[in-house]
Design a protein around this motif. Structure first.
Motif, PDB file in Angstrom:
ATOM      1  N   HIS A  64      10.713  10.291  11.256  1.00 53.38           N
ATOM      2  CA  HIS A  64      10.269   8.896  12.071  1.00 53.38           C
ATOM      3  C   HIS A  64       9.751   9.528  13.508  1.00 53.38           C
ATOM      4  CE1 HIS A  64       8.953   4.955  12.926  1.00 53.38           C
ATOM      5  NE2 HIS A  64       9.682   5.016  14.021  1.00 53.38           N
ATOM      6  N   GLU A  67       0.715   3.772   9.473  1.00 47.61           N
ATOM      7  CA  GLU A  67       1.398   2.460   9.901  1.00 47.61           C
ATOM      8  C   GLU A  67       2.119   1.917   8.532  1.00 47.61           C
ATOM      9  OE1 GLU A  67      -1.815   0.179  11.503  1.00 47.61           O
ATOM     10  OE2 GLU A  67      -1.641   1.062  13.584  1.00 47.61           O
ATOM     11  N   LYS A  68       1.386   2.132   7.421  1.00 46.72           N
ATOM     12  CA  LYS A  68       2.026   1.465   6.293  1.00 46.72           C
ATOM     13  C   LYS A  68       3.323   2.318   5.950  1.00 46.72           C
ATOM     14  CE  LYS A  68      -2.178  -0.128   3.841  1.00 46.72           C
ATOM     15  NZ  LYS A  68      -3.159   0.139   2.729  1.00 46.72           N
ATOM     16  N   GLU A  69       3.427   3.571   6.124  1.00 49.50           N
ATOM     17  CA  GLU A  69       4.520   4.355   5.703  1.00 49.50           C
ATOM     18  C   GLU A  69       5.663   3.984   6.855  1.00 49.50           C
ATOM     19  OE1 GLU A  69       3.340   8.472   5.928  1.00 49.50           O
ATOM     20  OE2 GLU A  69       2.176   8.365   3.884  1.00 49.50           O
ATOM     21  N   CYS A 115       5.921   1.066   8.440  1.00 47.92           N
ATOM     22  CA  CYS A 115       6.291  -0.069   7.969  1.00 47.92           C
ATOM     23  C   CYS A 115       7.483  -0.025   6.970  1.00 47.92           C
ATOM     24  CB  CYS A 115       5.048  -1.183   7.537  1.00 47.92           C
ATOM     25  SG  CYS A 115       5.889  -2.595   7.371  1.00 47.92           S
ATOM     26  N   SER A 116       7.179   0.739   5.876  1.00 51.23           N
ATOM     27  CA  SER A 116       7.759   0.837   4.561  1.00 51.23           C
ATOM     28  C   SER A 116       9.269   1.575   5.158  1.00 51.23           C
ATOM     29  CB  SER A 116       7.244   1.604   3.707  1.00 51.23           C
ATOM     30  OG  SER A 116       7.098   2.980   4.053  1.00 51.23           O
ATOM     31  N   ARG A 136      10.361   1.487   8.185  1.00 53.36           N
ATOM     32  CA  ARG A 136      11.163   0.223   8.825  1.00 53.36           C
ATOM     33  C   ARG A 136      12.060  -0.470   7.978  1.00 53.36           C
ATOM     34  NH1 ARG A 136       6.803  -1.330  13.523  1.00 53.36           N
ATOM     35  NH2 ARG A 136       7.066   0.483  14.887  1.00 53.36           N
ATOM     36  N   GLN A 137      11.362  -1.107   6.893  1.00 57.74           N
ATOM     37  CA  GLN A 137      12.200  -1.620   5.851  1.00 57.74           C
ATOM     38  C   GLN A 137      13.313  -0.955   5.557  1.00 57.74           C
ATOM     39  OE1 GLN A 137       8.980  -2.877   3.133  1.00 57.74           O
ATOM     40  NE2 GLN A 137       8.104  -4.328   4.588  1.00 57.74           N
TER      41      GLN A 137
END
Length: 291
Positions: free
Chosen positions: A31, A259-261, A263-264, A266-267
């Motif tokens: 990350h 950003e999508k990766e 966000c995933s 982070r989830q």
């Protein structure tokens, strides 16, 4: 056996927690690398945006230069057309002056021929005058020798004198005409010199116009070449801006994917933190149970 089994479970949970911790550390490192790459991409995008604005301003300046050069080219073309019209009118005037000089030369030649013929006539009259004078002397001699033919000789002398006066009048008129012809010839020579001077002056003006026209043509060709170079540079700048725009679009799409990766991730991180919290709760409950 229960304590042994719980210890075994605790060892397994601790090993799993270590694996999860190691995975979390790896994910955090990944990350961080993703964040660093995202920051690098952001800096690159900012630099590219700044460079794009510089290129846009440079493109506007080049467009202004091209517009001014186009106006100057049009002005030079109009000046070239005016010079061409002036050159044609000058050539026409030169042709007319040449025709006038030719006519004047022909007229002078005719006057010279007429003057020559008048001179021949004067010579003939002078010869006739000499002959008449010789005849008069002969008549005087005959008068002295022949007293008897006095009346006839006197009549002949009177007739010869009248003819002589007529010839003198004709000679005087011929001399006056010759003088007027000479004066007219001098006037024509002066006119011819003036015309030749004007022709030479027009030749100088024509040569200057030709030089100026050649300079204008060279300047027009230089401006056309410079305009072609600027157009090629403008085309290259536009192509480079298009490539930068494509690169910006690619970077933008890459940023969206990142950003999508993120966000995933982070989830996943939240879920793992929840699992870790649940495992800690279980561990605490197991320790309390062991105690």
């Amino acid at each position: 056996s229960i304590i042994r089994r719980q210890r075994q479970e605790l060892k397994l949970l601790i090993a799993e927690l270590k694996d999860r911790d190691r995975e979390l550390n790896d994910m955090v490192a990944v990350h961080e690398r993703h964040i660093q790459a995202w920051e690098d991409d952001r800096q690159k995008i900012l630099s590219l945006a700044e460079r794009c604005s510089l290129l846009t301003s440079e493109l506007n300046e080049r467009n202004a230069i091209i517009k001014s050069l186009t106006k100057r080219l049009k002005l030079l073309e109009s000046q070239h057309n005016d010079s061409k019209i002036t050159l044609e009118s000058t050539q026409q005037k030169f042709k007319e002056l040449t025709q006038k000089v030719t006519d004047s030369s022909v007229h002078c030649q005719a006057l010279e021929e007429k003057n020559q013929s008048l001179h021949c006539s004067v010579l003939e009259l002078s010869a006739k005058t000499g002959q008449l004078q010789a005849r008069e002397q002969e008549l005087l001699t005959m008068l002295q020798l022949k007293d008897k033919a006095l009346i006839e000789t006197t009549d002949q002398i009177t007739e010869v004198a009248s003819k002589f006066k007529t010839l003198e009048n004709a000679l005087r008129a011929a001399k006056l005409e010759e003088f007027s012809r000479n004066r007219e010839q001098q006037d024509l020579k002066l006119t011819l010199n003036d015309v030749v001077f004007q022709v030479n002056k027009m030749k100088d003006v024509l040569s200057e116009k030709m030089k100026e026209s050649s300079k204008h043509q060279e300047e027009i060709s230089h401006l056309k070449h410079e305009n072609g170079c600027l157009r090629s540079e403008l085309i290259l700048a536009v192509e480079e801006a298009q490539r930068k725009d494509q690169l910006y679009q690619f970077t933008k799409s890459k940023q969206v994917r990142i950003e999508k990766e993120l966000c995933s991730l982070r989830q996943v991180c939240v879920k793992q933190q929840q699992d870790l919290h649940f495992l800690h709760v279980n561990l605490d409950s197991s320790q309390e149970f062991m105690q």
